[in-house]
Design an enzyme around this catalytic site. Structure first.
Site, mmCIF file in Angstrom:
data_model
loop_
_atom_site.group_PDB
_atom_site.id
_atom_site.type_symbol
_atom_site.label_atom_id
_atom_site.label_comp_id
_atom_site.label_asym_id
_atom_site.label_seq_id
_atom_site.Cartn_x
_atom_site.Cartn_y
_atom_site.Cartn_z
ATOM 1 N N SER B 120 -81.950 62.071 18.187
ATOM 2 C CA SER B 120 -81.319 63.371 18.008
ATOM 3 C C SER B 120 -81.538 63.956 16.613
ATOM 4 C CB SER B 120 -79.818 63.267 18.294
ATOM 5 O OG SER B 120 -79.172 62.546 17.280
ATOM 6 N N LYS B 157 -75.323 63.174 12.808
ATOM 7 C CA LYS B 157 -75.565 64.596 13.067
ATOM 8 C C LYS B 157 -75.381 65.406 11.779
ATOM 9 C CE LYS B 157 -75.911 64.632 17.690
ATOM 10 N NZ LYS B 157 -76.067 63.144 17.737
#
Lengths: 199, 199
Positions: B120, B157
């Site tokens: 990600s 993230k």
DNA sequence: ATGTATACCACACAAATGTGTGGGTGTCAA
DNA sequence: TTGACACCCACACATTTGTGTGGTATACAT
């Protein structure tokens, strides 16, 4: 910062640094003497005093193994195993191992770090301003990430060998592989690690 | 590997580890005694023997400061400035600085490393199997790369804040930002470094 | 009841270790 | 020629340091 060192002084300093980084701690005066085959402890003490005066080490009085390097840095970081399983408390029981970069140290200066310029390896996760740790070696295998000299520039690329032809392949769709004449370029070394730091 | 330690034994071990990693080297028996206000050197020696028997340290006989940690690792790497300019010999006159990871160490276990799972953050140069060094902290700023717990999983993230809303934004076009309810997720810490190793 | 472990203490001794004194040789610049 | 340095030596001395002996007290399992 520090005045220039003579050959021998440098060798003594290097020995001390090796012992501090690789072995347990700083050596004693007699251990240094033994390594250099000095038959007198006074000789070593003279060296230490010079190294201290020139700003490379710091000595403490009346303490054993009390040689401190200026610019000394240490690292040990616990590596946690992937914790996605779900324990909300991160305990050290999850330690997977340790960052072991000790072995690549001080093998006669065969390892150094380079700051990356440009975006040619961005798809391999090597970003501008990253540091790559390079082990100096002339031979490399197909697929290695290497540092090579082309046109007087050091560049980081994939090393690809196909049917007698050698390519330096970037990891960026905007760049094209470079076909290399084996005689005109030279491999500096292999990238063994990438380190990036955020502010 | 190692048997369980009592509270006090653990404190002694931690003290020794701190001294070895942050200070110059291992402490002497009397230095340990002084720190814990033991009035006898024999007390310390008993602790050392236990720690050795349980496999946490190794002792050498008749040597000063000869406490060695099992799993001890050190690091210091010279960082060369970008050498694209063109000198074909890499000398240490080009040293830009040193990887300084010493400060992030042992501040009460506030730093740890995590192995990355998933893709990600691939466009931020954080690849699967990379190690991220995380400083434990609850507050973070817009744009920080953070580690957070969502649904019992730790994920890496970007932290984005827009008009009272908080997003966890991946660096991968195939993934979508996650809108977060401030109350149901928790920040573990901020990613301060990425380390990747090639074979 | 006995043994084992943890958690301390006092004191002594020998080895390890840093330090001091007082030499020596050579080189090189002032 | 004098001085400053780099580069060594021998030997003595005091302190630091690891080690040993022999204690005390508490807790806990067999």
């Amino acid at each position: 910062m520090g005045a220039a060192l003579t050959e021998k002084q440098n060798r003594v300093l290097k020995f001390i640094a090796q012992r501090i980084w690789r072995e347990k701690g700083a050596p004693t005066i007699r251990e240094i003497a033994q390594h250099f085959k000095f038959s007198s402890t006074g000789t070593v003490r003279d060296y230490l005093r010079v190294l201290q005066k020139k700003g490379y080490i710091k000595l403490a009085k009346k303490k054993s193994r009390a040689i401190e390097l200026i610019n000394e840095k240490l690292l040990q970081i616990p590596v946690l195993a992937q914790i996605c399983a779900g324990t909300p408390t991160l305990t050290y029981e999850d330690i997977e191992g340790y960052l072991d970069l000790e072995r690549i140290l001080f093998q006669d200066d065969q390892i150094f770090a380079l700051r990356v310029k440009g975006e040619s390896m961005i798809e391999a996760g090597i970003m501008p301003d990253d540091l790559v740790l390079v082990r100096r070696q002339l031979l490399c295998e197909n697929g290695d990430v290497i540092v090579a000299f082309i046109d007087g520039e050091a560049t980081v690329k994939y090393f690809r060998q196909r049917k007698n032809k050698v390519f330096l392949e970037p990891a960026n769709k905007g760049y094209k592989p470079i076909l290399i004449d084996k005689d005109t370029f030279s491999v500096i070394g292999k990238v063994i690690s990438v380190v990036r730091r955020y502010v």
